[in-house]
Design an enzyme around this catalytic site. Structure first.
Site, short mmCIF file in Angstrom:
data_model
loop_
_atom_site.label_atom_id
_atom_site.label_comp_id
_atom_site.label_asym_id
_atom_site.label_seq_id
_atom_site.Cartn_x
_atom_site.Cartn_y
_atom_site.Cartn_z
N SER A 100 -27.42 21.84 -102.27
CA SER A 100 -27.60 21.73 -100.78
C SER A 100 -26.52 20.50 -100.11
O SER A 100 -25.44 20.77 -100.12
CB SER A 100 -29.18 21.32 -100.42
OG SER A 100 -29.16 21.65 -99.22
N LYS A 147 -40.41 16.98 -77.40
CA LYS A 147 -40.59 15.86 -78.01
C LYS A 147 -41.03 15.96 -79.32
O LYS A 147 -40.55 15.34 -80.45
CB LYS A 147 -40.98 14.75 -77.38
CG LYS A 147 -40.88 13.38 -77.82
CD LYS A 147 -39.70 12.98 -78.09
CE LYS A 147 -39.64 11.32 -78.89
NZ LYS A 147 -38.34 10.81 -78.99
#
Length: 315
Positions: free
Chosen positions: A156, A208
């Site tokens: 990764s 949010k």
């Protein structure tokens, strides 16, 4: 027996208080004290020369003084190979010293020199590994040859760093990849509801918060979170492809990982070799140096690290 039992409990309480006091004092000392990093430069040529000389004394004839003098003159005119180590954790926290090591190398390196990074990482936070990859990009921007060697794993974020290099070398059984993104969080909403505990979550802005630990998650929030992961994955794919255009990005950006032998066939790496082999092959043509910057360990770290090892022996 009762006396011994009480005495044992008293001793345990005293021991606990002493440890807590030492941790508190160490924390206060470390907060108020600044530690200067220490730069360590080790000549790998000298290390391997010492090894060879020992063998020569036992099984081979020594070189003549004239041959030794010729070798010394040739060494002075050779380019340098700078060897750096990056052993990453989930936060890529080593990037703080890694950036200083790269700055140190770039302050003296010439275009015919080479930088070798021995990289090991299971992957982790995209911002941390993105910064680490950007530090490697500084080497490429200076037109200095950059090689990454993977002896164990570059997964990764680790591969995000590795792909910046001119060449990627890996040990045959090293783990390479994945080019993928993962995120997971626990959710305690049902447990809180079962125990009649309310959590008030107030936000300004529709997204949010998408998925949360304590509030009830919605399908809309899950969809938005997935979209955010896809955006990060696309950026990851594009970055890898920009650095390694020879890849079939649809084939390799599936979130899978491979042994280096298979990764070589897929062009994720350029050669199968351990870092030791690579360095030894370079010793005759390069003056080779291992570069490390050690941040001085605080008293708090010295006390807490063994304690954390006991609690998490796999860390």
């Amino acid at each position: 027996m009762e006396f011994l039992s009480q005495y044992g409990m008293f001793a345990l309480e005293v021991f606990t208080l002493v440890i807590a006091f030492l941790i508190l004092v160490a924390g206060l000392v470390s907060i108020g004290k600044k530690h200067k990093p220490k730069l360590e430069i080790k000549s790998l040529n000298k290390h391997w020369k010492d090894v060879r000389d020992t063998l020569k004394k036992e099984v081979l004839q020594e070189k003549t003084k004239k041959e030794k003098s010729k070798d010394k003159k040739e060494k002075k005119s050779q380019p340098a190979l700078y060897v750096l180590d990056f052993s990453g954790d989930i936060k890529a926290s080593q990037v703080d010293t890694f950036r200083d090591e790269i700055s140190a190398v770039l302050s003296v390196a010439k275009e015919n020199d080479e930088v070798l990074v021995r990289l090991e990482s299971p992957g982790g936070a995209v911002n941390g590994y993105g910064l680490a990859a950007s530090q490697l990009q500084r080497i490429r921007d200076r037109n200095i040859s950059l090689t990454v060697c993977i002896d164990k794993v570059a997964a990764s974020g680790g591969y995000l760093m590795a792909c910046v290099a001119n060449r990627i070398i890996a040990a045959p059984f090293a783990i390479i990849g994945s080019i993928g993104v993962v995120a997971q969080i626990p959710n305690f909403y049902r447990w809180l509801k079962k125990n009649d505990i309310d959590i008030e979550l107030l936000t300004a802005g529709e997204y949010k918060r998408t998925l949360t630990l304590f509030a009830e998650n919605t399908d809309k929030g899950r969809q938005k979170f997935q979209e955010e992961l896809e955006v990060i994955h696309k950026s990851f794919r594009d970055y890898v492809l920009a650095n390694r255009s020879q890849l079939n990005i649809d084939e390799v950006a599936t979130g899978e990982h491979w042994l280096a032998q298979d990764a070589f066939e897929m062009k994720l790496v350029d050669g199968l070799k351990t870092s030791d082999e690579y360095i030894i092959d370079k010793l005759d043509k390069f003056n080779t140096y291992s570069i490390k910057i050690h941040g001085k360990q605080s008293l708090a770290d010295k006390i807490m690290k063994p304690a954390m090892k006991l609690l998490h022996p796999w860390a």
